[in-house]
Design an enzyme around this catalytic site. Structure first.
Site, PDB file in Angstrom:
ATOM      1  N   CYS A  43       0.817  -1.008  -0.010  1.00  0.00           N
ATOM      2  CA  CYS A  43       0.106   0.070  -0.085  1.00  0.00           C
ATOM      3  C   CYS A  43       0.603   1.066   0.032  1.00  0.00           C
ATOM      4  O   CYS A  43       1.971   1.271   0.513  1.00  0.00           O
ATOM      5  CB  CYS A  43      -1.049   0.129   1.307  1.00  0.00           C
ATOM      6  SG  CYS A  43      -1.903  -1.513   1.410  1.00  0.00           S
ATOM      7  N   ARG A  91       4.527  -0.462  -6.332  1.00  0.00           N
ATOM      8  CA  ARG A  91       4.649  -1.307  -5.077  1.00  0.00           C
ATOM      9  C   ARG A  91       3.814  -2.424  -5.125  1.00  0.00           C
ATOM     10  O   ARG A  91       3.658  -3.401  -4.292  1.00  0.00           O
ATOM     11  CB  ARG A  91       4.216  -0.269  -3.750  1.00  0.00           C
ATOM     12  CG  ARG A  91       5.438   0.864  -3.550  1.00  0.00           C
ATOM     13  CD  ARG A  91       4.777   1.860  -2.704  1.00  0.00           C
ATOM     14  NE  ARG A  91       4.605   1.361  -1.300  1.00  0.00           N
ATOM     15  CZ  ARG A  91       5.422   1.452  -0.474  1.00  0.00           C
ATOM     16  NH1 ARG A  91       6.500   2.125  -0.521  1.00  0.00           N
ATOM     17  NH2 ARG A  91       5.007   0.922   0.767  1.00  0.00           N
ATOM     18  N   TRP A 104      -3.457  -2.712  -1.130  1.00  0.00           N
ATOM     19  CA  TRP A 104      -3.182  -4.239  -1.340  1.00  0.00           C
ATOM     20  C   TRP A 104      -4.087  -5.092  -0.397  1.00  0.00           C
ATOM     21  O   TRP A 104      -3.613  -4.673   0.870  1.00  0.00           O
ATOM     22  CB  TRP A 104      -1.699  -4.269  -1.530  1.00  0.00           C
ATOM     23  CG  TRP A 104      -1.275  -5.830  -1.787  1.00  0.00           C
ATOM     24  CD1 TRP A 104      -1.212  -6.373  -2.882  1.00  0.00           C
ATOM     25  CD2 TRP A 104      -1.086  -6.879  -0.711  1.00  0.00           C
ATOM     26  NE1 TRP A 104      -0.683  -7.743  -2.952  1.00  0.00           N
ATOM     27  CE2 TRP A 104      -0.632  -8.053  -1.514  1.00  0.00           C
ATOM     28  CE3 TRP A 104      -1.094  -7.052   0.708  1.00  0.00           C
ATOM     29  CZ2 TRP A 104      -0.387  -9.232  -1.054  1.00  0.00           C
ATOM     30  CZ3 TRP A 104      -0.733  -8.340   1.151  1.00  0.00           C
ATOM     31  CH2 TRP A 104      -0.485  -9.329   0.404  1.00  0.00           C
ATOM     32  N   ASN A 117      -1.523   2.222   5.799  1.00  0.00           N
ATOM     33  CA  ASN A 117      -0.909   0.955   5.598  1.00  0.00           C
ATOM     34  C   ASN A 117      -0.524   0.392   6.587  1.00  0.00           C
ATOM     35  O   ASN A 117      -0.217   0.709   7.722  1.00  0.00           O
ATOM     36  CB  ASN A 117       0.503   1.455   4.850  1.00  0.00           C
ATOM     37  CG  ASN A 117       0.540   2.047   3.566  1.00  0.00           C
ATOM     38  OD1 ASN A 117      -0.376   2.350   3.013  1.00  0.00           O
ATOM     39  ND2 ASN A 117       1.594   2.742   3.198  1.00  0.00           N
ATOM     40  N   GLY A 118      -0.593  -1.047   6.678  1.00  0.00           N
ATOM     41  CA  GLY A 118      -0.426  -1.803   7.679  1.00  0.00           C
ATOM     42  C   GLY A 118      -1.706  -2.843   8.136  1.00  0.00           C
ATOM     43  O   GLY A 118      -2.589  -2.840   7.276  1.00  0.00           O
ATOM     44  N   GLU A 153      15.431 -19.631  -7.002  1.00  0.00           N
ATOM     45  CA  GLU A 153      14.721 -18.178  -7.719  1.00  0.00           C
ATOM     46  C   GLU A 153      13.957 -18.470  -8.854  1.00  0.00           C
ATOM     47  O   GLU A 153      13.415 -17.531  -9.312  1.00  0.00           O
ATOM     48  CB  GLU A 153      16.060 -17.399  -7.745  1.00  0.00           C
ATOM     49  CG  GLU A 153      16.117 -16.153  -8.264  1.00  0.00           C
ATOM     50  CD  GLU A 153      15.276 -15.151  -7.718  1.00  0.00           C
ATOM     51  OE1 GLU A 153      14.769 -14.080  -8.225  1.00  0.00           O
ATOM     52  OE2 GLU A 153      14.695 -15.344  -6.660  1.00  0.00           O
ATOM     53  N   LYS A 195      10.579 -16.944 -10.275  1.00  0.00           N
ATOM     54  CA  LYS A 195      10.209 -16.038 -11.122  1.00  0.00           C
ATOM     55  C   LYS A 195       9.380 -16.367 -11.970  1.00  0.00           C
ATOM     56  O   LYS A 195       8.542 -15.618 -12.639  1.00  0.00           O
ATOM     57  CB  LYS A 195      11.822 -15.621 -12.082  1.00  0.00           C
ATOM     58  CG  LYS A 195      12.468 -14.704 -11.089  1.00  0.00           C
ATOM     59  CD  LYS A 195      11.917 -13.356 -11.116  1.00  0.00           C
ATOM     60  CE  LYS A 195      12.969 -12.424 -10.115  1.00  0.00           C
ATOM     61  NZ  LYS A 195      12.598 -12.891  -8.813  1.00  0.00           N
ATOM     62  N   GLU A 216       5.843 -15.976 -10.193  1.00  0.00           N
ATOM     63  CA  GLU A 216       5.673 -14.367  -9.911  1.00  0.00           C
ATOM     64  C   GLU A 216       5.107 -13.891 -11.271  1.00  0.00           C
ATOM     65  O   GLU A 216       3.947 -12.967 -11.209  1.00  0.00           O
ATOM     66  CB  GLU A 216       6.867 -13.970  -9.585  1.00  0.00           C
ATOM     67  CG  GLU A 216       7.299 -14.131  -8.199  1.00  0.00           C
ATOM     68  CD  GLU A 216       8.359 -13.213  -7.947  1.00  0.00           C
ATOM     69  OE1 GLU A 216       8.415 -12.636  -6.873  1.00  0.00           O
ATOM     70  OE2 GLU A 216       9.210 -13.123  -8.705  1.00  0.00           O
ATOM     71  N   HIS A 226      13.979 -38.406  -4.620  1.00  0.00           N
ATOM     72  CA  HIS A 226      13.486 -38.732  -3.361  1.00  0.00           C
ATOM     73  C   HIS A 226      11.737 -38.029  -3.407  1.00  0.00           C
ATOM     74  O   HIS A 226      11.139 -37.809  -2.334  1.00  0.00           O
ATOM     75  CB  HIS A 226      14.103 -38.093  -2.223  1.00  0.00           C
ATOM     76  CG  HIS A 226      15.511 -38.626  -2.177  1.00  0.00           C
ATOM     77  ND1 HIS A 226      15.546 -40.298  -1.750  1.00  0.00           N
ATOM     78  CD2 HIS A 226      16.650 -38.114  -2.657  1.00  0.00           C
ATOM     79  CE1 HIS A 226      17.105 -40.456  -1.975  1.00  0.00           C
ATOM     80  NE2 HIS A 226      17.614 -39.300  -2.147  1.00  0.00           N
ATOM     81  N   LYS A 267       5.545  -4.932  -3.984  1.00  0.00           N
ATOM     82  CA  LYS A 267       7.394  -4.801  -4.014  1.00  0.00           C
ATOM     83  C   LYS A 267       7.652  -4.814  -2.343  1.00  0.00           C
ATOM     84  O   LYS A 267       8.690  -5.423  -2.429  1.00  0.00           O
ATOM     85  CB  LYS A 267       7.362  -3.475  -4.948  1.00  0.00           C
ATOM     86  CG  LYS A 267       8.929  -3.331  -5.043  1.00  0.00           C
ATOM     87  CD  LYS A 267       9.400  -4.045  -5.781  1.00  0.00           C
ATOM     88  CE  LYS A 267      10.874  -4.059  -6.251  1.00  0.00           C
ATOM     89  NZ  LYS A 267      11.469  -5.019  -7.139  1.00  0.00           N
TER      90      LYS A 267
END
Length: 607
Positions: A2, A27, A76, A100-101, A478, A482, A485, A501, A602
């Site tokens: 946010c 963000r 968000w 925000n929060g 990673e 990606k 995402e 396994h 972000k």
């Protein structure tokens, strides 16, 4: 996550807030809104989706007058679905708030206020804040006193900006656990969750500290504490105009930032490497003398930290633990007095990481921050800061900051070799590999034809598997992150030896399996064996390797991506580039929102 923007004292305040919100789009958000104070009433416009939808809404339903006082927000979703009713700003009585929060005790506050006759229109935790402030004002407190009283009762993390119908010349800003800055203008002042939002208007900022409350007028900014006592905070001049440049001809910020990676590494080396000698910021103790090193991070930064563990343990012989920051505090890990605690965060505001740092600092740890934001909350409470110097990273999926993290760990590991008195030839070879890195990254970024062709095949997949050994195992994680995402393809990653396994049960002719193979790490034969296991079961083998690795298994049917030959210490950086580009080109072909993928933010400033 946010974003907040507030302007007081400028007749074009509403449009300035709107422009500031656009600068916070990176963000991540799902709705937005603006409130402005006409002097007799507060008018609000809110929309779901992109800020362009809010612009259109304001165009079709304009504010009734101009205003020199406005606040805005990009949301968000946490509490309540992403819809117009839950979007910010929220108004109760004469009080309007952006937040925000997360307010953890909002239900208790809501129950209390309902017992006093207050009603609520949204599903959010935020709505209790203006209701609580308005309640205390109805009992005779002025705006500042009501905010002071209210924030003392809030539990959780918040950054808020408050507007009141009867106080058109004042905004109140307060924070706990979420970042908030105040900007100084000429005859007007500003509030923002990020200096980037305010960059066109000022370069003079004041960072609010924990539990600060700022009374902001067009002529003054006064800081108080919840008990009403005055506080003084240092102002800083910050040039963030470079963050406002466009895509420079690239179709997406992500691709632009991938191409900026050679420059990021060059700047870091110029700052921290002289000859073969590493010049890090003054650390509280020798890295190699630490009894223990703990690294904490989230998301992409966590993947970088797993690579850092390999490097630091190999170079320094010091035990290194890596934790997801969201788990660290809750398992109550033993911390050896005088240990080094490395916090890795692109934004320096990641809520879980910040909380872990505060816990570690209270338990006698020396804090080293690896961040791209040296003015951030984590940086300000750390003993030393290693800055990526990457410039603002706009795309939600991190690329150049991840490379900055890996470069920082390389420098820390090389510093440990110096402290231990390792042979000069060993240190020199590592330093030379770092100096060659920008050129090799540039060549890897430029060699995209095979990746673009491969993306045409991969885009059809519903699931993928990524495999790597040693320092490349975290790069496989990673890579899988990606592709998830930005292309929304399900992907998993494993150390190559773990495939048999369990994950091998997934292998069939529809499953692309990305194998990372370096000829410099002594693990190539074992990696080839794992590829043969996939090949024997009809899986689609994708081999990412240097020329020696590509030559080592001619009998395996596969697609290939070439990576330059390299020293083992920098191989993770070079192998990262194809992971970024493959995800990017697949996402473009699938038509997803590359720079702002769904549901992601972000800077994650809530737990």
């Amino acid at each position: 996550m946010c974003g907040i923007v507030g302007v007081i004292g400028d007749n074009n305040a509403t449009m300035q807030v709107l422009e500031g919100l656009k600068r916070l789009e990176y963000r991540g958000y799902d709705s937005s809104g603006i409130a402005h104070n006409t002097g007799s009433s507060v008018e609000i416009r809110k929309s779901v989706g992109k800020i362009s939808a809010l612009e259109e809404h304001i165009k079709n339903s304009p504010f009734t007058s101009t205003s020199s006082s406005a606040i805005g927000h990009t949301r968000w979703a946490t509490h309540g679905a992403p819809n117009e009713g839950n979007a910010h700003p929220h108004k109760s009585g004469a009080c309007t708030v952006v937040h925000n929060g997360i307010i953890e005790n909002y239900q208790d506050i809501k129950t209390m206020l309902e017992s006093k006759g207050r009603t609520f229109a949204s599903q959010t935790d935020t709505e209790v804040i203006p209701a609580l402030i308005d309640f205390y004002m109805s009992e005779g407190k002025n705006l500042l006193e009501a905010v002071q009283k209210s924030v003392s009762e809030l539990e959780g993390a918040f950054a808020i900006t408050v507007m009141h119908e009867g106080s058109a010349d004042t905004l109140i800003a307060a924070r706990r656990g979420a970042p908030l800055v105040v900007g100084f203008g000429d005859g007007c002042n500003y509030v923002g969750s990020d200096p980037i939002a305010l960059a066109p208007y000022t370069n003079k900022f004041l960072f609010l500290e924990e539990d600060d409350i700022a009374e902001v007028t067009k002529d003054a900014i006064n800081i108080t504490r919840p008990d009403g006592s005055a506080a003084t905070r240092q102002t800083k001049l910050i040039d963030v105009n470079s963050a406002l440049v466009g895509k420079a001809g690239y179709n997406h910020f992500m691709l632009k930032e991938v191409h900026e990676q050679p420059d990021v590494v060059s700047r870091m080396l110029e700052k921290y490497l002289t000859g073969d000698t590493v010049k890090l910021p003054e650390l509280p103790c020798d890295l190699s003398a630490a009894p223990q090193i703990n690294i904490i991070a989230c998301g992409t930064a966590y993947c970088a930290s797993l690579v850092g563990k390999y490097m630091l343990e190999t170079a320094g012989g010091v035990p290194v633990n890596v934790d997801a920051a969201s788990e660290f505090r809750y398992r109550n890990p033993p911390l050896i007095q005088g240990g080094i605690f490395v916090a890795v965060s692109q934004s320096g505001e990641t809520a879980d990481t910040l909380a872990a740092v505060e816990h570690a600092k209270a338990n006698g740890q020396f804090i080293v921050a690896l961040t791209n934001t040296p003015t951030s909350s984590i940086a300000r409470i750390s003993d030393a800061v290693i800055d990526f110097n990457a410039g603002t990273e706009i795309a939600v999926a991190s690329t150049k900051c991840f490379i900055g993290m890996l470069t920082a760990f390389n420098l820390m590991a090389l510093k440990m070799l110096e402290e231990k008195g390792a042979p000069e030839a060993e240190r020199s070879a590592w330093a030379q590999a770092l100096r060659e890195l920008p050129t090799k990254i540039g060549k890897t970024v430029a060699n995209t034809k095979s990746i673009e062709a491969l993306a045409q095949k991969v885009k059809k997949a519903s699931s993928m598997l990524y495999l790597g050994r040693g320092q490349l195992a975290p790069i496989a994680i990673e890579g899988a992150l990606k592709i998830k995402e930005i292309s929304y393809i399900h992907a998993e990653a494993y150390a190559s030896g773990e495939m048999k396994h369990g994950p091998i049960a997934l292998v069939d002719e529809t499953l692309p399996v990305v194998n990372l193979a370096s000829s410099s790490d002594g693990l190539l034969e074992k990696t080839i064996s794992n590829m043969q296991e996939v090949n024997a079961r009809g899986g689609q083998v994708i081999l990412v390797g240097d020329k020696e690795a590509l030559k080592a298994a001619p009998e395996i049917e596969r697609e290939e991506i070439l990576v330059p030959m390299s020293h083992p210490c920098v191989a993770p950086i070079l192998f990262t580039i194809p992971m970024q580009l493959l995800a990017y080109h697949v996402a473009v072909l699938k038509g997803t929102d590359v720079d702002q993928p769904r549901n992601l933010a972000k800077s994650v400033t809530v737990e």
